[in-house]
Design a protein around this motif. Structure first.
Motif, PDB file in Angstrom:
ATOM      1  N   ARG A 101      36.312  39.286  34.684  1.00 28.97           N
ATOM      2  CA  ARG A 101      36.064  40.219  33.584  1.00 28.97           C
ATOM      3  C   ARG A 101      34.783  40.390  33.129  1.00 28.97           C
ATOM      4  O   ARG A 101      34.487  41.519  32.455  1.00 28.97           O
ATOM      5  CB  ARG A 101      36.570  38.954  32.372  1.00 28.97           C
ATOM      6  CG  ARG A 101      37.874  39.144  32.039  1.00 28.97           C
ATOM      7  CD  ARG A 101      38.354  38.289  31.042  1.00 28.97           C
ATOM      8  NE  ARG A 101      38.039  36.786  30.882  1.00 28.97           N
ATOM      9  CZ  ARG A 101      38.622  36.043  31.475  1.00 28.97           C
ATOM     10  NH1 ARG A 101      39.512  36.140  32.119  1.00 28.97           N
ATOM     11  NH2 ARG A 101      38.121  34.837  31.429  1.00 28.97           N
ATOM     12  N   HIS A 102      33.677  39.619  33.453  1.00 31.34           N
ATOM     13  CA  HIS A 102      32.341  39.770  33.218  1.00 31.34           C
ATOM     14  C   HIS A 102      31.536  40.580  34.150  1.00 31.34           C
ATOM     15  O   HIS A 102      30.947  41.734  34.168  1.00 31.34           O
ATOM     16  CB  HIS A 102      31.843  38.619  32.593  1.00 31.34           C
ATOM     17  CG  HIS A 102      32.655  38.041  31.232  1.00 31.34           C
ATOM     18  ND1 HIS A 102      32.670  38.662  29.917  1.00 31.34           N
ATOM     19  CD2 HIS A 102      33.360  37.020  31.271  1.00 31.34           C
ATOM     20  CE1 HIS A 102      33.674  38.070  29.296  1.00 31.34           C
ATOM     21  NE2 HIS A 102      33.885  36.969  29.963  1.00 31.34           N
ATOM     22  N   GLU A 103      30.908  39.870  34.997  1.00 28.10           N
ATOM     23  CA  GLU A 103      29.907  40.085  35.966  1.00 28.10           C
ATOM     24  C   GLU A 103      30.429  41.073  36.825  1.00 28.10           C
ATOM     25  O   GLU A 103      29.956  41.991  37.573  1.00 28.10           O
ATOM     26  CB  GLU A 103      29.434  39.048  36.733  1.00 28.10           C
ATOM     27  CG  GLU A 103      28.590  37.882  35.871  1.00 28.10           C
ATOM     28  CD  GLU A 103      28.333  36.785  36.321  1.00 28.10           C
ATOM     29  OE1 GLU A 103      27.934  36.598  37.567  1.00 28.10           O
ATOM     30  OE2 GLU A 103      28.640  35.536  35.486  1.00 28.10           O
ATOM     31  N   PHE A 104      31.748  41.125  37.364  1.00 29.60           N
ATOM     32  CA  PHE A 104      32.475  42.012  38.417  1.00 29.60           C
ATOM     33  C   PHE A 104      33.407  43.117  37.552  1.00 29.60           C
ATOM     34  O   PHE A 104      34.315  43.512  38.098  1.00 29.60           O
ATOM     35  CB  PHE A 104      33.214  41.117  39.441  1.00 29.60           C
ATOM     36  CG  PHE A 104      32.333  40.181  40.225  1.00 29.60           C
ATOM     37  CD1 PHE A 104      30.714  40.489  39.971  1.00 29.60           C
ATOM     38  CD2 PHE A 104      32.893  39.504  41.001  1.00 29.60           C
ATOM     39  CE1 PHE A 104      30.324  39.674  40.829  1.00 29.60           C
ATOM     40  CE2 PHE A 104      32.036  38.579  41.775  1.00 29.60           C
ATOM     41  CZ  PHE A 104      30.871  38.567  41.774  1.00 29.60           C
ATOM     42  N   HIS A 105      33.058  43.208  36.585  1.00 27.76           N
ATOM     43  CA  HIS A 105      34.046  44.401  35.631  1.00 27.76           C
ATOM     44  C   HIS A 105      33.957  45.729  36.262  1.00 27.76           C
ATOM     45  O   HIS A 105      33.226  46.139  36.741  1.00 27.76           O
ATOM     46  CB  HIS A 105      33.313  44.400  34.293  1.00 27.76           C
ATOM     47  CG  HIS A 105      34.102  45.491  33.375  1.00 27.76           C
ATOM     48  ND1 HIS A 105      35.497  44.752  33.028  1.00 27.76           N
ATOM     49  CD2 HIS A 105      34.253  46.524  32.878  1.00 27.76           C
ATOM     50  CE1 HIS A 105      35.856  45.828  32.050  1.00 27.76           C
ATOM     51  NE2 HIS A 105      35.348  46.896  32.089  1.00 27.76           N
ATOM     52  N   GLY A 106      35.455  46.052  36.455  1.00 28.15           N
ATOM     53  CA  GLY A 106      35.840  47.277  37.380  1.00 28.15           C
ATOM     54  C   GLY A 106      36.134  47.020  38.698  1.00 28.15           C
ATOM     55  O   GLY A 106      36.772  47.798  39.199  1.00 28.15           O
ATOM     56  N   TYR A 107      35.883  45.619  38.870  1.00 28.64           N
ATOM     57  CA  TYR A 107      36.517  45.302  40.343  1.00 28.64           C
ATOM     58  C   TYR A 107      37.622  44.461  40.387  1.00 28.64           C
ATOM     59  O   TYR A 107      37.977  43.577  39.075  1.00 28.64           O
ATOM     60  CB  TYR A 107      35.579  44.535  41.266  1.00 28.64           C
ATOM     61  CG  TYR A 107      34.324  45.624  41.660  1.00 28.64           C
ATOM     62  CD1 TYR A 107      34.489  46.389  42.673  1.00 28.64           C
ATOM     63  CD2 TYR A 107      33.156  45.457  41.044  1.00 28.64           C
ATOM     64  CE1 TYR A 107      33.280  47.215  43.034  1.00 28.64           C
ATOM     65  CE2 TYR A 107      32.317  46.347  41.175  1.00 28.64           C
ATOM     66  CZ  TYR A 107      32.358  47.271  42.403  1.00 28.64           C
ATOM     67  OH  TYR A 107      31.354  47.869  42.824  1.00 28.64           O
ATOM     68  N   ALA A 108      38.575  44.543  41.266  1.00 30.22           N
ATOM     69  CA  ALA A 108      39.826  43.483  41.140  1.00 30.22           C
ATOM     70  C   ALA A 108      40.088  42.990  42.611  1.00 30.22           C
ATOM     71  O   ALA A 108      39.624  43.572  43.650  1.00 30.22           O
ATOM     72  CB  ALA A 108      41.261  44.569  40.703  1.00 30.22           C
ATOM     73  N   ILE A 109      40.853  41.893  42.569  1.00 27.37           N
ATOM     74  CA  ILE A 109      41.306  41.462  43.904  1.00 27.37           C
ATOM     75  C   ILE A 109      42.547  42.084  44.571  1.00 27.37           C
ATOM     76  O   ILE A 109      43.429  42.402  43.604  1.00 27.37           O
ATOM     77  CB  ILE A 109      41.467  39.998  43.709  1.00 27.37           C
ATOM     78  CG1 ILE A 109      40.250  39.270  43.402  1.00 27.37           C
ATOM     79  CG2 ILE A 109      42.168  39.254  44.946  1.00 27.37           C
ATOM     80  CD1 ILE A 109      40.198  37.623  42.851  1.00 27.37           C
ATOM     81  N   ALA A 110      42.539  42.699  45.581  1.00 30.55           N
ATOM     82  CA  ALA A 110      43.508  43.309  46.052  1.00 30.55           C
ATOM     83  C   ALA A 110      44.382  42.498  47.160  1.00 30.55           C
ATOM     84  O   ALA A 110      45.418  43.106  47.680  1.00 30.55           O
ATOM     85  CB  ALA A 110      43.072  44.812  46.459  1.00 30.55           C
ATOM     86  N   GLY A 111      43.752  41.418  47.501  1.00 27.08           N
ATOM     87  CA  GLY A 111      44.208  40.721  48.683  1.00 27.08           C
ATOM     88  C   GLY A 111      43.500  39.398  48.901  1.00 27.08           C
ATOM     89  O   GLY A 111      42.257  39.260  48.498  1.00 27.08           O
ATOM     90  N   VAL A 112      44.212  38.452  49.589  1.00 27.82           N
ATOM     91  CA  VAL A 112      43.442  37.250  50.013  1.00 27.82           C
ATOM     92  C   VAL A 112      43.644  37.149  51.610  1.00 27.82           C
ATOM     93  O   VAL A 112      44.859  37.480  52.335  1.00 27.82           O
ATOM     94  CB  VAL A 112      44.028  35.969  49.655  1.00 27.82           C
ATOM     95  CG1 VAL A 112      43.610  36.020  47.804  1.00 27.82           C
ATOM     96  CG2 VAL A 112      45.604  35.845  49.560  1.00 27.82           C
ATOM     97  N   ARG A 113      42.501  36.762  52.242  1.00 27.88           N
ATOM     98  CA  ARG A 113      42.486  36.565  53.777  1.00 27.88           C
ATOM     99  C   ARG A 113      42.480  34.923  54.040  1.00 27.88           C
ATOM    100  O   ARG A 113      41.686  34.476  53.462  1.00 27.88           O
ATOM    101  CB  ARG A 113      41.474  37.192  54.536  1.00 27.88           C
ATOM    102  CG  ARG A 113      41.559  38.775  54.418  1.00 27.88           C
ATOM    103  CD  ARG A 113      40.334  39.316  55.279  1.00 27.88           C
ATOM    104  NE  ARG A 113      40.091  40.795  54.972  1.00 27.88           N
ATOM    105  CZ  ARG A 113      39.137  41.387  54.066  1.00 27.88           C
ATOM    106  NH1 ARG A 113      38.223  40.486  53.420  1.00 27.88           N
ATOM    107  NH2 ARG A 113      39.095  42.606  53.916  1.00 27.88           N
TER     108      ARG A 113
END
Length: 152
Positions: A101-113
């Motif tokens: 929400r804050h520091e990585f705003h604009g990025y999302a998790i698309a998957g987990v390895r």
């Protein structure tokens, strides 16, 4: 790795082969109560959290940009993922969501390895897309974790 698709058939999690790389939505069949789980970032983080109890180790997160396409800069993805993994391991899911929400705003998790000795690397992506060497251990893990994730 063989592509697989998670589906919910009468609320039971199943893994279906997807060697033709069909779109996740093509597996849905409302008439027969078959649907694709809408795994987004929150559900993927919760699956990652459940992984340790099933003997998996969280290797990394796949990161998407604002357009929801995977980040192609390997160094950037590795840095963001490492911070998110550390946050999950040390402070839990709320720390991961806070970073997003804050520091990585604009990025999302698309998957987990995930990694486990018997299945090696398993990747679980948005909309139930799974890449794995074999479905045996993966299905068992996802069925168990899904109960906790869907109750969330």
């Amino acid at each position: 790795m063989a592509p697989l698709q998670l589906v919910l058939s009468h609320s039971e999690v199943e893994l279906v082969a997807n060697s033709e790389n069909r779109a996740p939505s093509s597996f849905e069949d409302a008439a027969h109560d078959v649907r694709v789980p809408r795994l987004g970032a929150p559900e993927l983080v919760l699956l990652a959290q459940q992984a340790k109890s099933a003997g998996y180790r969280l290797n990394s997160f796949e990161i998407a940009g604002p357009d929801l396409k995977l980040v192609r800069d390997a160094q950037l993805e590795e840095e963001l993922s490492a911070e998110l993994v550390a946050a999950l391991e040390s402070h839990g899911t709320s720390a991961v969501f806070s970073l997003l929400r804050h520091e990585f705003h604009g990025y999302a998790i698309a998957g987990v390895r995930l990694y486990r000795a018997d299945t090696k690397i398993v990747t679980i992506r948005r909309n139930g897309v799974v890449l794995a060497n074999g479905p045996e251990g993966v299905l068992e893990f996802v069925r168990s974790a899904w109960k906790k994730v869907s109750a969330w």
